[in-house]
Design an enzyme around this catalytic site. Structure first.
Site, PDB file in Angstrom:
ATOM      1  N   THR A   3       7.624  36.455   7.347  1.00 46.10           N
ATOM      2  CA  THR A   3       6.441  36.151   8.355  1.00 46.10           C
ATOM      3  C   THR A   3       6.756  34.973   8.834  1.00 46.10           C
ATOM      4  O   THR A   3       6.590  34.683  10.252  1.00 46.10           O
ATOM      5  CB  THR A   3       5.261  36.275   7.783  1.00 46.10           C
ATOM      6  OG1 THR A   3       5.011  37.533   7.005  1.00 46.10           O
ATOM      7  CG2 THR A   3       3.965  36.195   8.667  1.00 46.10           C
ATOM      8  N   GLY A   4       7.108  33.823   8.170  1.00 44.83           N
ATOM      9  CA  GLY A   4       7.251  32.522   8.609  1.00 44.83           C
ATOM     10  C   GLY A   4       8.527  32.365   9.904  1.00 44.83           C
ATOM     11  O   GLY A   4       8.206  31.738  10.613  1.00 44.83           O
ATOM     12  N   CYS A  35       4.354  30.812  -5.722  1.00 45.72           N
ATOM     13  CA  CYS A  35       5.512  30.538  -4.966  1.00 45.72           C
ATOM     14  C   CYS A  35       6.387  29.804  -5.946  1.00 45.72           C
ATOM     15  O   CYS A  35       7.777  29.999  -6.045  1.00 45.72           O
ATOM     16  CB  CYS A  35       5.212  29.740  -3.758  1.00 45.72           C
ATOM     17  SG  CYS A  35       4.301  28.212  -4.044  1.00 45.72           S
ATOM     18  N   GLU A  43      13.046  37.020  -4.757  1.00 45.15           N
ATOM     19  CA  GLU A  43      11.986  36.276  -5.205  1.00 45.15           C
ATOM     20  C   GLU A  43      11.220  37.866  -5.864  1.00 45.15           C
ATOM     21  O   GLU A  43      10.575  38.469  -5.154  1.00 45.15           O
ATOM     22  CB  GLU A  43      11.099  35.898  -4.144  1.00 45.15           C
ATOM     23  CG  GLU A  43       9.860  35.307  -4.659  1.00 45.15           C
ATOM     24  CD  GLU A  43       8.986  34.815  -3.411  1.00 45.15           C
ATOM     25  OE1 GLU A  43       8.959  35.525  -2.439  1.00 45.15           O
ATOM     26  OE2 GLU A  43       8.409  33.890  -3.595  1.00 45.15           O
ATOM     27  N   GLU A  58       5.612  27.082   4.582  1.00 47.78           N
ATOM     28  CA  GLU A  58       5.646  26.919   3.008  1.00 47.78           C
ATOM     29  C   GLU A  58       5.842  28.346   2.609  1.00 47.78           C
ATOM     30  O   GLU A  58       5.183  29.336   2.676  1.00 47.78           O
ATOM     31  CB  GLU A  58       4.423  26.352   2.082  1.00 47.78           C
ATOM     32  CG  GLU A  58       3.945  24.943   2.650  1.00 47.78           C
ATOM     33  CD  GLU A  58       5.059  23.913   1.910  1.00 47.78           C
ATOM     34  OE1 GLU A  58       5.978  24.318   1.313  1.00 47.78           O
ATOM     35  OE2 GLU A  58       4.686  22.721   2.361  1.00 47.78           O
ATOM     36  N   LYS A  64      -6.950  31.951   9.228  1.00 46.48           N
ATOM     37  CA  LYS A  64      -6.851  33.563   8.903  1.00 46.48           C
ATOM     38  C   LYS A  64      -6.373  33.792   7.630  1.00 46.48           C
ATOM     39  O   LYS A  64      -5.231  33.380   7.354  1.00 46.48           O
ATOM     40  CB  LYS A  64      -5.859  34.228   9.826  1.00 46.48           C
ATOM     41  CG  LYS A  64      -6.408  35.592   9.833  1.00 46.48           C
ATOM     42  CD  LYS A  64      -5.331  36.539  10.279  1.00 46.48           C
ATOM     43  CE  LYS A  64      -4.111  36.603   9.343  1.00 46.48           C
ATOM     44  NZ  LYS A  64      -4.615  37.508   7.856  1.00 46.48           N
ATOM     45  N   GLY A  85       3.407  31.717   3.027  1.00 49.19           N
ATOM     46  CA  GLY A  85       3.741  33.083   3.058  1.00 49.19           C
ATOM     47  C   GLY A  85       4.939  33.680   2.744  1.00 49.19           C
ATOM     48  O   GLY A  85       5.740  32.543   2.307  1.00 49.19           O
ATOM     49  N   SER A  86       5.276  34.759   3.262  1.00 45.35           N
ATOM     50  CA  SER A  86       6.541  35.048   2.861  1.00 45.35           C
ATOM     51  C   SER A  86       7.685  34.368   3.867  1.00 45.35           C
ATOM     52  O   SER A  86       7.041  34.056   5.214  1.00 45.35           O
ATOM     53  CB  SER A  86       6.676  36.694   3.006  1.00 45.35           C
ATOM     54  OG  SER A  86       6.342  37.124   4.513  1.00 45.35           O
ATOM     55  N   THR A  87       8.889  34.354   3.728  1.00 47.28           N
ATOM     56  CA  THR A  87       9.887  34.010   4.652  1.00 47.28           C
ATOM     57  C   THR A  87       9.853  34.898   5.894  1.00 47.28           C
ATOM     58  O   THR A  87       9.998  34.243   6.870  1.00 47.28           O
ATOM     59  CB  THR A  87      11.111  34.049   4.019  1.00 47.28           C
ATOM     60  OG1 THR A  87      11.081  32.959   2.697  1.00 47.28           O
ATOM     61  CG2 THR A  87      12.269  33.435   4.722  1.00 47.28           C
TER      62      THR A  87
HETATM   63  P1  NAD Z   1       2.679  37.574   4.096  1.00 43.07           P
HETATM   64  O1  NAD Z   1       3.792  36.654   4.892  1.00 43.07           O
HETATM   65  O2  NAD Z   1       2.800  38.707   3.882  1.00 43.07           O
HETATM   66  O3  NAD Z   1       1.382  37.089   4.497  1.00 43.07           O
HETATM   67  C1  NAD Z   1       0.808  35.736   4.482  1.00 43.07           C
HETATM   68  C2  NAD Z   1      -0.181  35.786   5.816  1.00 43.07           C
HETATM   69  O4  NAD Z   1       0.431  35.844   6.895  1.00 43.07           O
HETATM   70  C3  NAD Z   1      -1.422  36.837   5.630  1.00 43.07           C
HETATM   71  O5  NAD Z   1      -2.452  36.257   6.059  1.00 43.07           O
HETATM   72  C4  NAD Z   1      -0.796  37.896   6.608  1.00 43.07           C
HETATM   73  O6  NAD Z   1      -1.943  38.528   7.401  1.00 43.07           O
HETATM   74  C5  NAD Z   1      -0.311  36.787   7.673  1.00 43.07           C
HETATM   75  N1  NAD Z   1       0.695  37.441   8.773  1.00 43.07           N
HETATM   76  C6  NAD Z   1       1.374  38.636   8.424  1.00 43.07           C
HETATM   77  N2  NAD Z   1       2.199  38.911   9.583  1.00 43.07           N
HETATM   78  C7  NAD Z   1       1.931  37.754  10.361  1.00 43.07           C
HETATM   79  C8  NAD Z   1       2.481  37.538  11.704  1.00 43.07           C
HETATM   80  N3  NAD Z   1       3.428  38.246  12.108  1.00 43.07           N
HETATM   81  N4  NAD Z   1       2.022  36.149  12.353  1.00 43.07           N
HETATM   82  C9  NAD Z   1       1.150  35.770  11.651  1.00 43.07           C
HETATM   83  N5  NAD Z   1       0.591  36.238  10.684  1.00 43.07           N
HETATM   84  C10 NAD Z   1       0.955  36.994  10.095  1.00 43.07           C
HETATM   85  O7  NAD Z   1       2.746  36.623   2.538  1.00 43.07           O
HETATM   86  P2  NAD Z   1       1.905  37.189   1.255  1.00 43.07           P
HETATM   87  O8  NAD Z   1       2.614  38.353   0.774  1.00 43.07           O
HETATM   88  O9  NAD Z   1       0.293  37.167   1.664  1.00 43.07           O
HETATM   89  O10 NAD Z   1       2.134  35.865   0.185  1.00 43.07           O
HETATM   90  C11 NAD Z   1       3.168  36.021  -0.660  1.00 43.07           C
HETATM   91  C12 NAD Z   1       4.559  35.088  -0.290  1.00 43.07           C
HETATM   92  O11 NAD Z   1       3.740  33.714   0.035  1.00 43.07           O
HETATM   93  C13 NAD Z   1       5.523  34.980  -1.343  1.00 43.07           C
HETATM   94  O12 NAD Z   1       6.836  35.174  -0.677  1.00 43.07           O
HETATM   95  C14 NAD Z   1       5.182  33.621  -1.849  1.00 43.07           C
HETATM   96  O13 NAD Z   1       6.475  32.966  -2.259  1.00 43.07           O
HETATM   97  C15 NAD Z   1       4.722  32.769  -0.494  1.00 43.07           C
HETATM   98  N6  NAD Z   1       4.195  31.517  -0.809  1.00 43.07           N
HETATM   99  C16 NAD Z   1       4.830  30.312  -0.581  1.00 43.07           C
HETATM  100  C17 NAD Z   1       3.999  29.301  -0.966  1.00 43.07           C
HETATM  101  C18 NAD Z   1       4.524  27.978  -0.740  1.00 43.07           C
HETATM  102  O14 NAD Z   1       3.858  26.910  -0.774  1.00 43.07           O
HETATM  103  N7  NAD Z   1       5.992  27.835  -0.521  1.00 43.07           N
HETATM  104  C19 NAD Z   1       2.770  29.414  -1.657  1.00 43.07           C
HETATM  105  C20 NAD Z   1       2.155  30.632  -1.861  1.00 43.07           C
HETATM  106  C21 NAD Z   1       2.916  31.655  -1.373  1.00 43.07           C
END
Ligand code: NAD
Length: 468
Positions: free
Chosen positions: A222-223, A274, A371, A240, A167, A218-220
């Site tokens: 959401t992780g 990131c 961040e 990540e 997704k 993605g973001s911490t």
């Molecule tokens: P985000 O967490 O908002 O969204 C990432 C993804 O998660 C999107 O596809 C979103 O639709 C999905 N999502 C949102 N809520 C969810 C849930 N409850 N369950 C499952 N999926 C869900 O992050 P973003 O704003 O798209 O990305 C930016 C962030 O990503 C920054 O914090 C950046 O540091 C991080 N990032 C980390 C790395 C790494 O390798 N460590 C690489 C790139 C980006």
């Protein structure tokens, strides 16, 4: 332009609400994308589960051949994909082309990895430890490097003979749809699926009981949600997440070499990476020189639509991020920090923020502590490097850091004291497909890249063979 889901080898129109993908350079709609319903997420997981029965027995050579064919087709479609990336993400076309080229190299690298089997002999018996595939992998990706990060998830998962449902971010689904379309021309139906939509669709996918593992970038926040939803099934995860990378410029740094690299790694993709350098500590003896050189580089940037060949610097990807970064800059200014912006004007439409330097800023300011994920770099002065290591290690993040010095041995000693998954010496942000990449603390769980990253998609199985 395809805006469909891909389930079981066929395109399917999403039956849920429509999400408009905006070009962040002009806020115009690039595509209207129907989201997947919860039933469609289930269909995608079912298809992947069914396909796993066959795919797990595919020969290694077949996978290598198919990956090379996919990489070749991505290469043929490079210009089209790069245009899609620029339109949906905002980065300049030359950088989007780099994203596609890096991805092609990554696919070929993963193709060539081999999955090891350990052998032991003990008390007259043979023991073999295999790395077995897991089943269905859910991959959820962000908007900053949408094409490359999708490939970082999908190919190691497939290489280890799992099947995938991806997704992509609702902000940037288009280039990933194209990738999955290409993959599906070379792999059996159901092996690689894509569902589209926002976090609700992501949550339905990652919490699905038939998903064995979640790979998430993605973001911490959401992780953390994904990890919570994985507890019931004891699903394993690779996370990540965010970072707040520090760069430490020592008194003996070679500034001629360092400054262009510091600029590049702080402002790569308008700071939306990131592993971008997000706070810079400079020894007091070099501070003024570093600031002066960086001002010259921010003044050189041409902001604009990434499809314009003169553009060197794109917009923020979305309005939420744009507002967040503007607020951080305004708060820093209100606290008395010195905000340095380039002389050139910023385009009137689109989510543009010029590359910005911030000096005379308190270390406790939010711009230093959080961040920012945007084109703004706080620059702090130091005299005592041990103090900098101590204070920067207090960060809740631990993704990356860099040391800039002419003395590599000393820089390596400093690296050993930094609580980050990656330390660069005299560079920053340059990743390798061979070297494990992953964050400490709130920056992640598990690893990507190299053999260690590959084996995250497997489970150990020990087979003890005793004579009959
Ligand atoms: P985000 O967490 O908002 O969204 C990432 C993804 O998660 C999107 O596809 C979103 O639709 C999905 N999502 C949102 N809520 C969810 C849930 N409850 N369950 C499952 N999926 C869900 O992050 P973003 O704003 O798209 O990305 C930016 C962030 O990503 C920054 O914090 C950046 O540091 C991080 N990032 C980390 C790395 C790494 O390798 N460590 C690489 C790139 C980006």
């Amino acid at each position: 332009m395809n805006t469909d889901l891909f389930i079981n080898g066929a395109t399917v129109k999403g039956t849920n609400s429509i999400i408009n993908v905006l070009n962040p350079a002009n806020e115009q709609i690039v595509a209207s994308v129907p989201s997947a319903s919860i039933e469609q997420v289930e269909e995608a997981v079912d298809a992947a589960k069914e396909a796993f029965n066959q795919w797990q027995h595919t020969s290694d050579q077949t996978i290598i051949d198919r990956f090379y064919a996919i990489a070749d087709e991505v290469m043929q479609a490079k210009d089209e994909i790069a245009q899609l990336i620029t339109q949906e993400q905002g980065k300049p076309l030359f950088l989007a082309q780099v994203e596609v080229e890096l991805t092609i190299g990554w696919i070929r690298y993963v193709a060539e990895l081999s999955i090891p089997v350990e052998h032991y002999q003990e008390n007259g018996k043979d023991i073999k430890v295999y790395n077995r595939p897991l089943g269905v992998i859910a991959s959820v990706t962000p908007w900053n490097w949408p094409f490359m990060i999708a490939a970082w998830h999908i190919f190691p998962a497939l290489k280890t003979k799992n099947t995938v449902v991806n997704k992509p971010s609702e902000f940037t689904p288009l280039s990933t749809i194209k990738l999955v379309e290409i993959i599906n021309r070379h792999l059996p139906q159901g092996v690689c699926n894509i569902v589209l939509g926002d976090g609700h669709v992501g949550a339905a996918l990652t919490s699905h009981p038939n998903v064995e593992k979640v790979t998430f970038t993605g973001s911490t926040l959401t992780g953390q949600r994904i990890l919570q939803s994985a507890v019931g099934d004891l699903k394993s995860v690779v996370l990540e997440l965010g970072g707040n990378d520090v760069g430490i410029v020592l008194a003996d740094a070679n500034l001629d070499e360092a400054i262009p690299k510091i600029f590049q790694s702080a402002f790569l993709n308008a700071g939306q990476t990131c592993a971008c350098l997000k706070r810079l500590y400079v020894h007091e003896s070099l501070y003024d020189q570093v600031v002066e050189h960086l001002i010259a580089l921010i003044n050189d940037q041409v902001l604009g639509d990434g499809l314009n060949p003169e553009t060197t610097f794109g917009p923020l990807q979305n309005k939420i991020q744009y507002k967040k970064v503007l607020e951080l800059i305004a708060d820093a200014q209100a606290s008395g920090a010195n905000i340095i912006r380039p002389a050139r004007s910023v385009p009137k439409t689109g989510y543009f923020i010029a590359p910005t330097l911030v000096t005379d800023i308190d270390e406790k300011n939010a711009l230093v502590q959080t961040e920012q994920f945007g084109p703004v770099l706080p620059i702090l002065k130091f005299t005592d490097v041990e103090q900098v290591i101590h204070s920067t290690n207090q960060s809740e993040y631990g993704l990356g850091g860099s040391v800039w010095s002419g003395n590599l041995d000393y820089a390596e000693q400093i690296a050993s004291k930094m609580e980050t998954g990656t330390v660069w010496i005299n560079s920053h942000s340059d990743l390798s497909p061979q070297a494990a990449f992953g964050g400490w603390k709130l920056s992640g769980l598990g690893y990507s890249f190299g053999l260690n990253g590959l084996l995250q998609y497997t489970h150990k199985q020990s087979v003890h063979l005793s004579p009959a």
